[in-house]
Design a protein around this motif. Structure first.
Motif, PDB file in Angstrom:
ATOM      1  N   ARG A  55       0.796  -1.229   0.000  1.00  0.00           N
ATOM      2  CA  ARG A  55       0.000   0.000   0.000  1.00  0.00           C
ATOM      3  C   ARG A  55       0.829   1.281   0.000  1.00  0.00           C
ATOM      4  O   ARG A  55       0.322   2.331  -0.398  1.00  0.00           O
ATOM      5  CB  ARG A  55      -0.908   0.020   1.242  1.00  0.00           C
ATOM      6  CG  ARG A  55      -1.862  -1.143   1.388  1.00  0.00           C
ATOM      7  CD  ARG A  55      -3.043  -1.089   0.481  1.00  0.00           C
ATOM      8  NE  ARG A  55      -3.963   0.014   0.770  1.00  0.00           N
ATOM      9  CZ  ARG A  55      -5.146   0.147   0.175  1.00  0.00           C
ATOM     10  NH1 ARG A  55      -5.544  -0.733  -0.728  1.00  0.00           N
ATOM     11  NH2 ARG A  55      -5.913   1.173   0.466  1.00  0.00           N
ATOM     12  N   PHE A  56       2.096   1.216   0.433  1.00  0.00           N
ATOM     13  CA  PHE A  56       2.843   2.451   0.673  1.00  0.00           C
ATOM     14  C   PHE A  56       4.255   2.406   0.111  1.00  0.00           C
ATOM     15  O   PHE A  56       5.227   2.138   0.837  1.00  0.00           O
ATOM     16  CB  PHE A  56       2.895   2.754   2.178  1.00  0.00           C
ATOM     17  CG  PHE A  56       1.539   2.896   2.797  1.00  0.00           C
ATOM     18  CD1 PHE A  56       0.684   3.922   2.425  1.00  0.00           C
ATOM     19  CD2 PHE A  56       1.097   1.982   3.742  1.00  0.00           C
ATOM     20  CE1 PHE A  56      -0.582   4.042   2.984  1.00  0.00           C
ATOM     21  CE2 PHE A  56      -0.158   2.105   4.314  1.00  0.00           C
ATOM     22  CZ  PHE A  56      -1.007   3.129   3.930  1.00  0.00           C
ATOM     23  N   ASP A  57       4.376   2.677  -1.164  1.00  0.00           N
ATOM     24  CA  ASP A  57       5.688   2.878  -1.787  1.00  0.00           C
ATOM     25  C   ASP A  57       6.674   1.746  -1.545  1.00  0.00           C
ATOM     26  O   ASP A  57       7.883   1.964  -1.463  1.00  0.00           O
ATOM     27  CB  ASP A  57       6.329   4.183  -1.279  1.00  0.00           C
ATOM     28  CG  ASP A  57       5.742   5.419  -1.944  1.00  0.00           C
ATOM     29  OD1 ASP A  57       4.849   5.256  -2.789  1.00  0.00           O
ATOM     30  OD2 ASP A  57       6.168   6.526  -1.621  1.00  0.00           O
ATOM     31  N   GLY A  58       6.176   0.527  -1.380  1.00  0.00           N
ATOM     32  CA  GLY A  58       7.081  -0.588  -1.161  1.00  0.00           C
ATOM     33  C   GLY A  58       7.845  -0.511   0.142  1.00  0.00           C
ATOM     34  O   GLY A  58       8.970  -1.025   0.252  1.00  0.00           O
ATOM     35  N   LEU A  59       7.261   0.131   1.150  1.00  0.00           N
ATOM     36  CA  LEU A  59       7.905   0.269   2.453  1.00  0.00           C
ATOM     37  C   LEU A  59       8.187  -1.119   3.036  1.00  0.00           C
ATOM     38  O   LEU A  59       7.283  -1.934   3.172  1.00  0.00           O
ATOM     39  CB  LEU A  59       6.993   1.063   3.392  1.00  0.00           C
ATOM     40  CG  LEU A  59       7.552   1.449   4.759  1.00  0.00           C
ATOM     41  CD1 LEU A  59       8.792   2.314   4.614  1.00  0.00           C
ATOM     42  CD2 LEU A  59       6.480   2.180   5.569  1.00  0.00           C
ATOM     43  N   THR A 190       2.716   9.292   1.529  1.00  0.00           N
ATOM     44  CA  THR A 190       4.108   8.877   1.465  1.00  0.00           C
ATOM     45  C   THR A 190       4.647   8.696   2.879  1.00  0.00           C
ATOM     46  O   THR A 190       4.673   9.650   3.664  1.00  0.00           O
ATOM     47  CB  THR A 190       4.981   9.926   0.747  1.00  0.00           C
ATOM     48  OG1 THR A 190       4.509  10.094  -0.589  1.00  0.00           O
ATOM     49  CG2 THR A 190       6.440   9.493   0.719  1.00  0.00           C
ATOM     50  N   PRO A 191       5.069   7.502   3.265  1.00  0.00           N
ATOM     51  CA  PRO A 191       5.673   7.310   4.593  1.00  0.00           C
ATOM     52  C   PRO A 191       7.015   8.036   4.677  1.00  0.00           C
ATOM     53  O   PRO A 191       7.783   8.054   3.711  1.00  0.00           O
ATOM     54  CB  PRO A 191       5.873   5.794   4.675  1.00  0.00           C
ATOM     55  CG  PRO A 191       5.059   5.213   3.578  1.00  0.00           C
ATOM     56  CD  PRO A 191       4.984   6.248   2.509  1.00  0.00           C
ATOM     57  N   PHE A 192       7.297   8.623   5.831  1.00  0.00           N
ATOM     58  CA  PHE A 192       8.570   9.329   5.964  1.00  0.00           C
ATOM     59  C   PHE A 192       9.744   8.368   5.823  1.00  0.00           C
ATOM     60  O   PHE A 192      10.799   8.734   5.288  1.00  0.00           O
ATOM     61  CB  PHE A 192       8.645  10.063   7.297  1.00  0.00           C
ATOM     62  CG  PHE A 192       9.826  10.985   7.377  1.00  0.00           C
ATOM     63  CD1 PHE A 192       9.891  12.125   6.584  1.00  0.00           C
ATOM     64  CD2 PHE A 192      10.891  10.714   8.231  1.00  0.00           C
ATOM     65  CE1 PHE A 192      10.984  12.977   6.643  1.00  0.00           C
ATOM     66  CE2 PHE A 192      11.986  11.554   8.300  1.00  0.00           C
ATOM     67  CZ  PHE A 192      12.044  12.691   7.504  1.00  0.00           C
ATOM     68  N   ALA A 193       9.572   7.126   6.272  1.00  0.00           N
ATOM     69  CA  ALA A 193      10.658   6.150   6.178  1.00  0.00           C
ATOM     70  C   ALA A 193      10.986   5.788   4.725  1.00  0.00           C
ATOM     71  O   ALA A 193      12.044   5.202   4.462  1.00  0.00           O
ATOM     72  CB  ALA A 193      10.301   4.888   6.956  1.00  0.00           C
ATOM     73  N   ARG A 201      16.371   6.232  10.695  1.00  0.00           N
ATOM     74  CA  ARG A 201      16.137   7.099  11.855  1.00  0.00           C
ATOM     75  C   ARG A 201      14.655   7.219  12.210  1.00  0.00           C
ATOM     76  O   ARG A 201      14.292   7.998  13.091  1.00  0.00           O
ATOM     77  CB  ARG A 201      16.723   8.493  11.605  1.00  0.00           C
ATOM     78  CG  ARG A 201      15.954   9.347  10.614  1.00  0.00           C
ATOM     79  CD  ARG A 201      16.485  10.778  10.584  1.00  0.00           C
ATOM     80  NE  ARG A 201      17.776  10.874   9.926  1.00  0.00           N
ATOM     81  CZ  ARG A 201      18.780  11.639  10.367  1.00  0.00           C
ATOM     82  NH1 ARG A 201      18.625  12.364  11.459  1.00  0.00           N
ATOM     83  NH2 ARG A 201      19.923  11.690   9.722  1.00  0.00           N
ATOM     84  N   THR A 202      13.788   6.446  11.549  1.00  0.00           N
ATOM     85  CA  THR A 202      12.347   6.640  11.692  1.00  0.00           C
ATOM     86  C   THR A 202      11.668   5.471  12.392  1.00  0.00           C
ATOM     87  O   THR A 202      11.913   4.303  12.059  1.00  0.00           O
ATOM     88  CB  THR A 202      11.689   6.844  10.310  1.00  0.00           C
ATOM     89  OG1 THR A 202      12.279   7.982   9.674  1.00  0.00           O
ATOM     90  CG2 THR A 202      10.190   7.071  10.444  1.00  0.00           C
ATOM     91  N   ILE A 203      10.802   5.795  13.350  1.00  0.00           N
ATOM     92  CA  ILE A 203       9.856   4.840  13.910  1.00  0.00           C
ATOM     93  C   ILE A 203       8.494   5.163  13.309  1.00  0.00           C
ATOM     94  O   ILE A 203       7.955   6.248  13.529  1.00  0.00           O
ATOM     95  CB  ILE A 203       9.787   4.927  15.444  1.00  0.00           C
ATOM     96  CG1 ILE A 203      11.146   4.621  16.062  1.00  0.00           C
ATOM     97  CG2 ILE A 203       8.722   3.980  15.989  1.00  0.00           C
ATOM     98  CD1 ILE A 203      11.192   4.823  17.563  1.00  0.00           C
ATOM     99  N   THR A 204       7.964   4.242  12.531  1.00  0.00           N
ATOM    100  CA  THR A 204       6.661   4.427  11.906  1.00  0.00           C
ATOM    101  C   THR A 204       5.587   3.808  12.790  1.00  0.00           C
ATOM    102  O   THR A 204       5.680   2.637  13.164  1.00  0.00           O
ATOM    103  CB  THR A 204       6.614   3.760  10.510  1.00  0.00           C
ATOM    104  OG1 THR A 204       7.631   4.339   9.681  1.00  0.00           O
ATOM    105  CG2 THR A 204       5.254   3.955   9.856  1.00  0.00           C
ATOM    106  N   VAL A 205       4.591   4.593  13.145  1.00  0.00           N
ATOM    107  CA  VAL A 205       3.468   4.122  13.963  1.00  0.00           C
ATOM    108  C   VAL A 205       2.208   4.106  13.119  1.00  0.00           C
ATOM    109  O   VAL A 205       1.912   5.062  12.390  1.00  0.00           O
ATOM    110  CB  VAL A 205       3.266   5.023  15.202  1.00  0.00           C
ATOM    111  CG1 VAL A 205       1.969   4.676  15.918  1.00  0.00           C
ATOM    112  CG2 VAL A 205       4.443   4.901  16.149  1.00  0.00           C
ATOM    113  N   ASN A 206       1.472   3.013  13.202  1.00  0.00           N
ATOM    114  CA  ASN A 206       0.207   2.901  12.471  1.00  0.00           C
ATOM    115  C   ASN A 206      -0.711   1.983  13.286  1.00  0.00           C
ATOM    116  O   ASN A 206      -0.369   1.576  14.398  1.00  0.00           O
ATOM    117  CB  ASN A 206       0.446   2.371  11.050  1.00  0.00           C
ATOM    118  CG  ASN A 206      -0.623   2.833  10.068  1.00  0.00           C
ATOM    119  OD1 ASN A 206      -1.790   2.952  10.413  1.00  0.00           O
ATOM    120  ND2 ASN A 206      -0.211   3.086   8.837  1.00  0.00           N
ATOM    121  N   GLY A 207      -1.861   1.644  12.719  1.00  0.00           N
ATOM    122  CA  GLY A 207      -2.778   0.794  13.465  1.00  0.00           C
ATOM    123  C   GLY A 207      -4.040   0.517  12.684  1.00  0.00           C
ATOM    124  O   GLY A 207      -4.158   0.881  11.510  1.00  0.00           O
TER     125      GLY A 207
END
Length: 363
Positions: A55-59, A190-193, A201-207
């Motif tokens: 769903r998100f840029d191949g994160l 776009t996720p920052f990561a 340097r990124t902690i991605t939070v979702n839910g």
């Protein structure tokens, strides 16, 4: 108070998708009521990894040691801040924003550094504002986009400008992306990561609360490099043990099979968004057009009331509940937050009463 029409709570009015509810029921009937691994069910973490990539840029995250299932996104925020922030560390928080960041930073002994965002910048954090706020004590930047309460988003070009400021520093980033699925007008989150050099340097939070209408199931997750996640997992296992087992089995169904439900709910939110922005503008309360989440943030300065006074008088005179803008930081004064996670008929009744309230005040 009886008879109140609430536009205050950021909670989808949709039922959790049927197949998700059934998956939760089935897990109970099969006796799957034991603790799971601290990090969460392995199949769920694998599903989250596939979902993010899809769903998100191949994160990309490794489900074995880079994904942690938490009790809502709120727990993920809490343990991320407690893991990274030592007493005296500064944490930059763009405001207006979700009410929990500042108190959690304070509980960790950190120093919140609010940056007021401005309507003329579409309530985005600018690179210059960030640069001006950085000091040698800055440990963490919170990026709360799509934003609660403004509905602002940070597009890829804006995130790249933020990333450029951070390069050459040791500042970590907590990217709260709980509203990632709720962007409008063809805009894709776009996720920052996913920005070059920012994954580390990124902690991605979702839910699951917003995208899948699963608020009461209390299930979220954090994704980040394994050395950071290992420390977050310590706080999680000692305070929580694991997220609710039944919720994890339900979430597994959601993450694997409910993309269509996301799109259906998003389409309905978009219809409500367009209606309520137009309605507030017609009432003479200028309203920024949100590009994400499910809130509007109309300006009430023309009434010459404070945000708290406006909300209180509206509640007592017309039985409409909205949230004062300053609840989300001092820069929110002069605004109110209105959630459009309610039915169109609900919104229309509320707008009618707000119109009557304004007419009576002017008369």
């Amino acid at each position: 108070m009886e008879g109140v029409i609430s536009l205050g709570v950021g909670e989808p009015d949709f039922d959790t998708p049927y197949s998700v509810r059934q998956a939760g029921i089935k897990s109970l009937e099969e006796g799957k009521t034991w603790y799971t691994a601290n990090a969460g069910l392995a199949p769920l973490r694998e599903g989250i990894a596939r979902y993010l990539q899809r769903r998100f840029d191949g994160l990309t995250y490794d489900p074995s040691d880079e994904i942690l299932v938490t009790v809502g996104g709120s727990e993920a925020i809490d343990i991320a801040i407690r893991t990274l922030v030592d007493p005296g560390d500064e944490v930059i928080i763009p405001e207006p924003s979700f009410v929990c960041y500042t108190p959690i930073v304070q509980l960790a002994g950190g120093v919140p550094v609010p940056i007021p965002t401005r309507e003329e910048n579409e309530f985005r954090l600018t690179a210059q504002e960030l640069k001006d706020a950085l000091t040698e004590r800055t440990k963490l930047l919170v990026l709360p986009f799509p934003n609660n309460p403004t509905g602002a988003v940070m597009e890829r070009r804006h995130l790249e400008e933020i990333a450029q400021v951070l390069r050459g520093t040791d500042v970590m980033v907590l990217s709260d992306e709980i509203y990632a699925e709720l962007t409008y007008g063809g805009l894709k989150h776009t996720p920052f990561a996913a920005i070059e050099g920012m994954w580390e340097r990124t902690i991605t939070v979702n839910g699951f609360s917003k995208a899948f209408a699963m608020t009461g199931w209390r299930l979220g997750y954090a994704c980040c490099p394994a050395p950071i996640l290992a420390q977050m997992k310590k706080a999680h296992q000692f305070a929580i043990m694991c997220a609710p087992t039944v919720s994890q089995y339900a979430a597994l169904e959601a993450i694997n099979n409910c993309d269509d439900s996301i799109e259906e709910m998003k389409e309905e939110y978009d219809s409500r968004r367009r209606y309520i922005v137009d309605a507030f503008n017609k009432l003479g309360l200028p309203c920024f057009t949100p590009k994400g989440a499910f809130y509007v943030f109309p300006c009430i300065r023309s009434t010459e009331m404070s945000s708290a006074q406006f909300c209180e008088e509206l509640l007592y005179s017309k039985k409409i509940a909205v949230v004062p803008g300053d609840a989300f930081g001092e820069s929110g004064e002069g605004f109110i937050r209105v959630s459009y996670s309610y039915s169109l008929s609900h919104l229309k009744k509320a707008i009618k009463r707000i119109g009557e309230f304004l007419e009576e005040r002017q008369g």
